[in-house]
Scaffold this active site. Structure first.
Site, short mmCIF file in Angstrom:
data_model
loop_
_atom_site.label_atom_id
_atom_site.label_comp_id
_atom_site.label_asym_id
_atom_site.label_seq_id
_atom_site.Cartn_x
_atom_site.Cartn_y
_atom_site.Cartn_z
N SER A 186 -8.09 -33.31 -62.04
CA SER A 186 -8.08 -34.43 -61.21
C SER A 186 -10.23 -34.24 -61.97
O SER A 186 -10.88 -33.57 -61.36
CB SER A 186 -7.38 -34.75 -60.11
OG SER A 186 -8.57 -35.63 -59.45
N TYR B 49 -7.56 -29.46 -51.51
CA TYR B 49 -6.74 -30.43 -53.28
C TYR B 49 -8.07 -30.28 -54.13
O TYR B 49 -8.04 -29.45 -55.31
CB TYR B 49 -6.93 -32.05 -52.26
CG TYR B 49 -6.57 -32.98 -53.82
CD1 TYR B 49 -5.11 -32.71 -54.44
CD2 TYR B 49 -7.25 -33.59 -54.76
CE1 TYR B 49 -4.77 -33.24 -55.60
CE2 TYR B 49 -6.26 -34.36 -55.32
CZ TYR B 49 -5.91 -34.30 -55.99
OH TYR B 49 -5.13 -34.94 -57.38
#
Length: 264
Positions: A138, A151
């Site tokens: 990501s 995250y």
């Protein structure tokens, strides 16, 4: 259909979510058989029912080694082979710097460790086919973001782990790459916008030079490329599928002159 994917078998985790389901559908459209893996039984069963015979839903808690062992054994028992693994499963809960130890361990267990364990458990089967692994990174793992920690830390670790896996598995003919989406229309963005895609595109446009957030299929097509013969000499790479997000600096691609002139 993609000729080299026909008859091949792919395992996709996090398959019931919007991005995962797009990846599953892309594999099926390319001619592969897909094991759609998720803990969300209603959505997973609905996905498989809507696709048909080349998609089989497997309910699996990837945080359990016993469940992963059963997943791999079941795949080999029913399909006879595993050609591709896509580690897409993720949890988004993130209390940032206020997260407790238990929060860290739970998030990393799903977002990082479980994918690593599944690579370990599928290596022999993948090596037998000269297979490929795609880990989901990501842009969140590349840049700072206030209020978040769990995250992005996991995603940053995935990018490094991908390189180590690629180096370790290259002698066994297993290629390992990662894909790093930018803002993508997904369960998370749907929740944040009240399921308003137009709002997501408006807000995301300044950070994405192509002027919108990504679609699940934008990411899925790059996953397919990395699993296909077209990427046969690609390993240890991270492919940004982010509409240009990662080429911009904090000035959003505008020069200092532009910013000062805007204040004049």
């Amino acid at each position: 259909m993609t000729p080299e994917l026909q008859g091949k078998v792919a395992i996709v985790t996090g398959a019931a979510a919007m991005l995962g389901s797009a990846i599953v559908r892309a594999f099926v459209q390319a001619g592969a058989q897909v094991l759609a893996v998720d803990i969300d039984v209603p959505r997973g069963e609905a996905l498989a029912a809507g696709i048909g015979a080349r998609c089989r839903f497997v309910a699996c808690d990837i945080a359990s080694d016993a469940a992963l062992d059963a997943l791999v054994a079941g795949a080999l028992g029913t399909e006879g082979r595993i050609d591709f693994l896509v580690n897409n499963a993720v949890v988004y809960g993130d209390a940032g710097l206020d997260a407790a130890r238990a929060d860290w361990l739970a998030a990393l267990n799903v977002n990082l460790v479980s994918g690593a364990m599944l690579v370990q458990k599928t290596t022999d089967a993948l090596a037998a086919q000269g297979g490929a692994i795609v880990n989901m990174g990501s842009v969140g793992g590349k840049f700072g973001a206030a209020g978040r920690a769990l995250y992005p830390a996991a995603k940053a670790a995935i990018l490094q782990l991908t390189r180590n896996q690629a180096a370790s598995l290259a002698p066994r003919r297993v290629r390992v790459n990662s894909v790093s989406p930018g803002w993508t229309w997904s369960d998370a963005l749907s929740r944040m916008t009240g399921d308003d895609r137009a709002l997501a595109d408006r807000v995301g446009a300044p950070m994405h030079p192509l002027g919108r957030v990504g679609d699940g299929d934008d990411v899925a097509q790059v996953v397919l490329f990395l699993c296909s013969d077209a990427a046969r000499f690609v390993t240890g790479a991270d492919i940004p599928v982010d509409g240009g997000f990662s080429m911009l600096g904090p000035d959003q691609g505008r020069s200092a002159r532009d910013w000062f002139e805007s204040q004049a």
